[in-house]
Design a protein around this motif. Structure first.
Motif, mmCIF file in Angstrom:
data_model
loop_
_atom_site.group_PDB
_atom_site.id
_atom_site.type_symbol
_atom_site.label_atom_id
_atom_site.label_comp_id
_atom_site.label_asym_id
_atom_site.label_seq_id
_atom_site.Cartn_x
_atom_site.Cartn_y
_atom_site.Cartn_z
ATOM 1 N N GLN A 225 -108.219 68.061 73.751
ATOM 2 C CA GLN A 225 -109.645 67.784 73.645
ATOM 3 C C GLN A 225 -110.009 67.036 72.370
ATOM 4 O O GLN A 225 -110.968 66.274 72.344
ATOM 5 C CB GLN A 225 -110.446 69.095 73.668
ATOM 6 N N THR A 226 -109.227 67.263 71.310
ATOM 7 C CA THR A 226 -109.633 66.771 69.991
ATOM 8 C C THR A 226 -108.753 65.646 69.459
ATOM 9 O O THR A 226 -108.827 65.308 68.282
ATOM 10 C CB THR A 226 -109.608 67.937 68.985
ATOM 11 N N ILE A 227 -107.903 65.073 70.296
ATOM 12 C CA ILE A 227 -107.058 63.970 69.848
ATOM 13 C C ILE A 227 -107.942 62.831 69.331
ATOM 14 O O ILE A 227 -108.868 62.390 70.010
ATOM 15 C CB ILE A 227 -106.169 63.449 71.001
ATOM 16 N N GLN A 228 -107.639 62.371 68.125
ATOM 17 C CA GLN A 228 -108.400 61.268 67.538
ATOM 18 C C GLN A 228 -107.716 59.931 67.816
ATOM 19 O O GLN A 228 -106.543 59.873 68.172
ATOM 20 C CB GLN A 228 -108.541 61.498 66.035
ATOM 21 N N GLU A 229 -108.479 58.864 67.618
ATOM 22 C CA GLU A 229 -107.981 57.548 68.045
ATOM 23 C C GLU A 229 -106.682 57.162 67.351
ATOM 24 O O GLU A 229 -105.753 56.676 67.987
ATOM 25 C CB GLU A 229 -109.050 56.477 67.786
ATOM 26 N N LYS A 230 -106.581 57.403 66.051
ATOM 27 C CA LYS A 230 -105.344 57.053 65.346
ATOM 28 C C LYS A 230 -104.172 57.883 65.849
ATOM 29 O O LYS A 230 -103.045 57.398 65.961
ATOM 30 C CB LYS A 230 -105.527 57.255 63.833
ATOM 31 N N GLN A 231 -104.450 59.161 66.103
ATOM 32 C CA GLN A 231 -103.393 60.017 66.650
ATOM 33 C C GLN A 231 -102.969 59.522 68.028
ATOM 34 O O GLN A 231 -101.779 59.478 68.357
ATOM 35 C CB GLN A 231 -103.886 61.467 66.747
ATOM 36 N N PHE A 232 -103.949 59.139 68.830
ATOM 37 C CA PHE A 232 -103.651 58.705 70.195
ATOM 38 C C PHE A 232 -102.861 57.398 70.211
ATOM 39 O O PHE A 232 -102.048 57.169 71.104
ATOM 40 C CB PHE A 232 -104.947 58.548 70.997
ATOM 41 N N ILE A 234 -100.538 56.663 68.215
ATOM 42 C CA ILE A 234 -99.132 57.068 68.038
ATOM 43 C C ILE A 234 -98.605 57.686 69.338
ATOM 44 O O ILE A 234 -97.489 57.384 69.779
ATOM 45 C CB ILE A 234 -98.986 58.080 66.884
ATOM 46 N N ILE A 235 -99.400 58.550 69.944
ATOM 47 C CA ILE A 235 -98.986 59.227 71.178
ATOM 48 C C ILE A 235 -98.609 58.216 72.268
ATOM 49 O O ILE A 235 -97.674 58.436 73.031
ATOM 50 C CB ILE A 235 -100.115 60.156 71.680
ATOM 51 N N THR A 236 -99.323 57.092 72.311
ATOM 52 C CA THR A 236 -99.142 56.135 73.410
ATOM 53 C C THR A 236 -98.314 54.917 73.022
ATOM 54 O O THR A 236 -98.343 53.904 73.713
ATOM 55 C CB THR A 236 -100.516 55.673 73.928
ATOM 56 N N ARG A 237 -97.558 54.985 71.921
ATOM 57 C CA ARG A 237 -96.669 53.873 71.578
ATOM 58 C C ARG A 237 -95.654 53.681 72.699
ATOM 59 O O ARG A 237 -95.341 54.624 73.438
ATOM 60 C CB ARG A 237 -95.922 54.146 70.263
ATOM 61 N N PRO A 238 -95.112 52.448 72.862
ATOM 62 C CA PRO A 238 -94.120 52.204 73.932
ATOM 63 C C PRO A 238 -92.956 53.190 73.870
ATOM 64 O O PRO A 238 -92.519 53.588 72.782
ATOM 65 C CB PRO A 238 -93.647 50.771 73.653
ATOM 66 N N GLU A 239 -92.475 53.572 75.028
ATOM 67 C CA GLU A 239 -91.435 54.602 75.129
ATOM 68 C C GLU A 239 -90.190 54.267 74.329
ATOM 69 O O GLU A 239 -89.572 55.133 73.724
ATOM 70 C CB GLU A 239 -91.070 54.811 76.605
ATOM 71 N N ARG A 240 -89.777 53.008 74.332
ATOM 72 C CA ARG A 240 -88.514 52.634 73.691
ATOM 73 C C ARG A 240 -88.683 52.249 72.220
ATOM 74 O O ARG A 240 -87.724 51.801 71.598
ATOM 75 C CB ARG A 240 -87.867 51.462 74.453
ATOM 76 N N GLU A 241 -89.861 52.422 71.683
ATOM 77 C CA GLU A 241 -90.069 52.080 70.273
ATOM 78 C C GLU A 241 -89.562 53.201 69.375
ATOM 79 O O GLU A 241 -89.880 54.374 69.576
ATOM 80 C CB GLU A 241 -91.553 51.833 69.982
ATOM 81 N N SER A 242 -88.778 52.818 68.370
ATOM 82 C CA SER A 242 -88.370 53.771 67.336
ATOM 83 C C SER A 242 -89.337 53.627 66.163
ATOM 84 O O SER A 242 -89.648 52.506 65.745
ATOM 85 C CB SER A 242 -86.938 53.485 66.878
#
Length: 786
Positions: A225-232, A234-242
């Motif tokens: 519920q409280t995920i912020q834009e900057k956090q999100f 990071i959460i949604t970076r491409p799967e294969r990105e290190s």
């Protein structure tokens, strides 16, 4: 106006006329609308879902009762009951999957408009359901809810414009309230009609209240519920990105890790739990996040400490160290060495030295000629052996013996000649590999050398005897044939006035077999020639010492033990260490990897929490084992408290770096205290709390009295016994966090954890240790003074 059915109320498609837009500005009408919509969801849940499963469960129970009531109750009836009970359990599981919707079906609403589909109103929940018209928070459309700064976006060529973004507070089937984060109706209404009632809130309206409400919670909660834009982002970076996420204390690093994993698995059906490795700081932390893992559907994802990961890698090689661990701790000087680049360099140098020394015995210019002669001899023997294998049955039996079936399965020959020739094949394969093929890894060479050594030892010890035995058996066969021929020649008969042998044909066959046997005898004699050179060469190999030690190994496990003795154990002796220590898991894995062994298990995604405590060489080893993996590292350089281990600069990892410096965990007072005392770049979100207290040691129990939620005392390890008293629980004794007692733990044990109230005995703590200890407190913090 005709009241809408539940199905119509759940339909996201809205006929948005001017009245609709005006209603969006009317709080009373919106409250009624949201209440009706929630009622429709609960109605659909109860009558379309739960009732259906309940009816089926009741039917199955009735069927079971009817079966039990039969007069002739049989085994078949019993099996039928078992099957129906299994079906009942499955129906209960389906029904229970909807419990979360009754408690909190959704937490947000997003109204969007596009030219093709018109106006649609979507509700976003922690779990999606097509029939309830609830969008999963991980779905592409829901992603836009978290991107607060964007009001227009594209999905699959559809151009969407946001009209409304609303945060909803729903609990136990009741609407507690709502707040609009964004509302724009200026395209449909005049400024006079709007009258300043549209709004745009950049800060999540429920963030503070939700975080505050959880400070006394004894369970870890998701942040969906409280995920912020900057956090999100990071959460949604491409799967294969290190990448590396550098985040201050309380910035949500661990939550981002877990929610990112949930997001990736939801959006990629081919990503399986066994493809993912999550490395965590401690076993108590793993237990801490178990409940959250269920909410995020991560139950089967492997979470393990780095120490235990290396032990599991070794277990895959058949090596178990965990049962032999010493109760003593490694000297810090040794830990500084083993986690440094010097250990890796020394290990590589030692393995290459052993490899070059043994390889040189066969391939160096001075030895190569002898090795090539031995290889040629092996090949010639195999050509001659082929003649023996293709010889007559009696010759084969004389040399090889009879073929019999073994108790373990398979067949064997009763004489050792075939085993001898198999040993020559092993020797030929090894010599051919060393002399004619490109060099491979040391580990491959060591494995082949072990086979060669075993074969060469057998040849040197038994070759002459076995060849002599074969010669003797063939000589005996010649004598036997001569006797048979002599006996057959005693029988004669008259044929046309001429005396002839009665068994002339038999005599001819035996004489032919005798000639063949004599040729085979010469072949075996030739095969036995040249063994002296082989014995001399093997003696040279054996006398190298290192060759004899390696040659005693039977398999890969023995080779690993031998490598351990030649590398790790010799270094440990310099520090006066005996036995097996926790660091040996990493050290032995590093040795095997340096030798070129392909270690398992391997993963496609590796997530590392508290990544600042992992040394660069450990990262290098992880990347070598998991060579195809994407690495996501979460940490805070200021939270590194192991002077002998860890990363001082993220650049050594060679991947993208992202930064978060907003603290969502601690109150304003705690953030201000930590920032002031320790000069940390960290900003609070505005959670008011009590001032940080300074108390004496005898007032610790009083500090915690009447306080709700999880409680902890944090101190340097040597001072933990000061708090071993009634009502306090030493974390090291049990491992799991107590929800009723005051948990007592070291700074390292507290990493990644959080508590409603914390008392810190900061005597002798470094600045980084104080930083970690202070920021474990969600609401109340006390510093214990002398």
């Amino acid at each position: 106006m005709k009241r809408k059915s539940p199905k119509e109320q759940l339909n996201p498609k809205i006929n948005a006329d001017k009245g609709w837009y005006l209603a969006l500005l009317d709080e009373e009408k919106q409250t009624a609308y949201e209440t009706d919509r929630l009622s429709a969801v609960l109605f659909a849940l109860k009558y379309f879902y739960v009732s259906r499963y309940q009816r089926r469960i009741a039917e199955l129970k009735n069927e079971i009762a009817e079966i039990r009531a039969r007069e002739n109750y049989s085994a078949e009836d019993y099996r039928a009951i078992l099957e129906k009970n299994a079906e009942i359990a499955a129906e209960y599981k389906k029904r229970d999957a909807y419990k979360c919707f009754f408690s909190e079906p959704y937490f947000a609403r997003m109204d969007v408009v596009d030219e093709k589909e018109g106006y649609n109103s979507y509700y976003i929940g922690k779990k999606g359901d097509v029939n309830l018209e609830i969008v999963d928070w991980r779905a592409p459309l829901a992603v836009r809810y978290y991107q607060k700064s964007r009001v227009s976006f594209t999905i699959n060529e559809y151009e969407y414009r946001t009209v409304l973004r609303r945060a909803l507070s729903v609990k136990n089937g009741k609407l507690l309230g709502f707040k609009n984060e964004y509302l724009s109706v200026k395209d449909m209404l005049s400024p006079e009609e709007i009258a300043g009632r549209d709004e745009e809130i950049l800060f999540d309206p429920y963030l503070r209240s939700i975080i505050k409400s959880r400070k006394d919670d004894t369970q870890i909660r998701d942040i969906i519920q409280t995920i912020q834009e900057k956090q999100f982002e990071i959460i949604t970076r491409p799967e294969r990105e290190s990448f590396v996420l550098q985040g201050c204390a309380g910035s949500g690093k661990t939550m981002i890790l877990l929610h990112r994993l949930s997001y990736l698995m939801y959006n990629n059906e081919n990503l399986r739990p066994h493809d993912v490795l999550v490395i965590t700081p401690s076993d108590s932390f793993n237990a801490f996040i178990d409940e959250l893992a269920q909410v995020l559907e991560l139950q089967r994802v492997k979470t393990v400490t780095l120490k235990n990961y290396f032990f599991q890698v070794l277990a895959g090689e058949g090596i178990s160290l965990t049962e032999k661990l010493s109760a003593e701790r490694e000297p810090e000087a040794y830990l500084r060495y083993v986690y440094s680049g010097r250990f890796a360099a020394d290990t590589k140098k030692r393995i290459e030295g052993i490899y070059d020394g043994l390889y040189g015995i066969f391939a160096d210019e001075a030895c190569r000629e002898v090795a090539e002669r031995l290889l040629a001899d092996c090949k010639t023997r195999q050509e001659r052996y082929l003649k023996i294998k293709n010889a007559s049955v009696r010759i084969r039996r004389a040399v090889l013996g009879e073929m019999k079936e073994s108790k373990e399965g398979g067949f064997y020959f009763t004489k050792p000649f075939r085993t001898l020739m198999s040993a020559f094949v092993q020797a030929e394969d090894f010599l051919g590999f060393v002399l004619n093929e490109e060099a491979r890894t040391p580990d491959y060479f060591f494995r082949q050398f072990v086979e060669f050594y075993r074969s060469a030892h057998f040849l040197s010890a038994n070759g002459e005897k076995i060849f002599a035995g074969a010669e003797a058996d063939l000589n005996e066969l010649v004598n036997q044939l001569e006797k048979e021929i002599f006996d057959l020649k005693r029988y004669r008969r008259k044929l046309g006035g001429t005396e002839v042998y009665t068994y002339a044909e038999r005599i001819e066959k035996r004489e032919e077999l005798k000639r063949e046997t004599e040729k085979s005898l010469a072949t075996v004699r030739d095969m036995g020639a040249g063994l002296e050179l082989f014995r001399e060469f093997f003696e040279v190999v054996r006398l190298t010492g290192i060759g004899a030690d390696l040659g005693k190994c039977k398999n890969g496990v023995d080779i690993a033990r031998w490598l351990y003795r030649e590398t790790v154990q010799k270094q440990k002796k310099k520090y006066g260490m005996k036995g097996i220590y926790p660091s040996d898991g990493y050290a032995l894995c590093a040795v095997l990897a340096a030798a070129g062994r392909k270690l398992t298990p391997r993963f496609g995604l590796v997530f590392i929490d508290e990544g600042q405590d992992v040394s660069p060489d450990e990262y290098a080893l992880l990347k070598q084992i998991n060579s195809d993996a994407a690495f996501n590292v979460f940490g805070d350089l200021k939270q590194n408290i192991t002077p002998f281990r860890g990363v001082k600069d993220w650049s050594v990892l060679g991947c993208n770096e992202y930064t978060l410096n907003r603290n969502y965990r601690n109150t304003n007072e705690i953030v201000e205290f930590v920032s002031g005392v320790l000069d940390v770049d960290m900003s609070a979100i505005g959670l008011a709390g009590s001032e940080v207290k300074r108390i004496r040691q005898n007032k610790v129990s009083g500090f915690f009295r009447e306080k709700q939620g999880l409680k902890a005392v944090i101190a340097k390890e040597e001072y933990l016994p000061l708090f071993a008293k009634r009502g306090f629980k030493m974390l090291s004794a049990g491992g799991n966090i107590s929800k009723t007692k005051i948990n007592v733990m070291s700074v390292y044990e507290s990493k990644g954890l959080e508590f409603s109230a914390v008392a810190v005995y900061d005597k002798d703590m470094t600045e980084n240790e104080k930083y970690i200890a202070y920021t474990r407190a969600l609401r109340d913090l006390a510093v214990i003074e002398e």
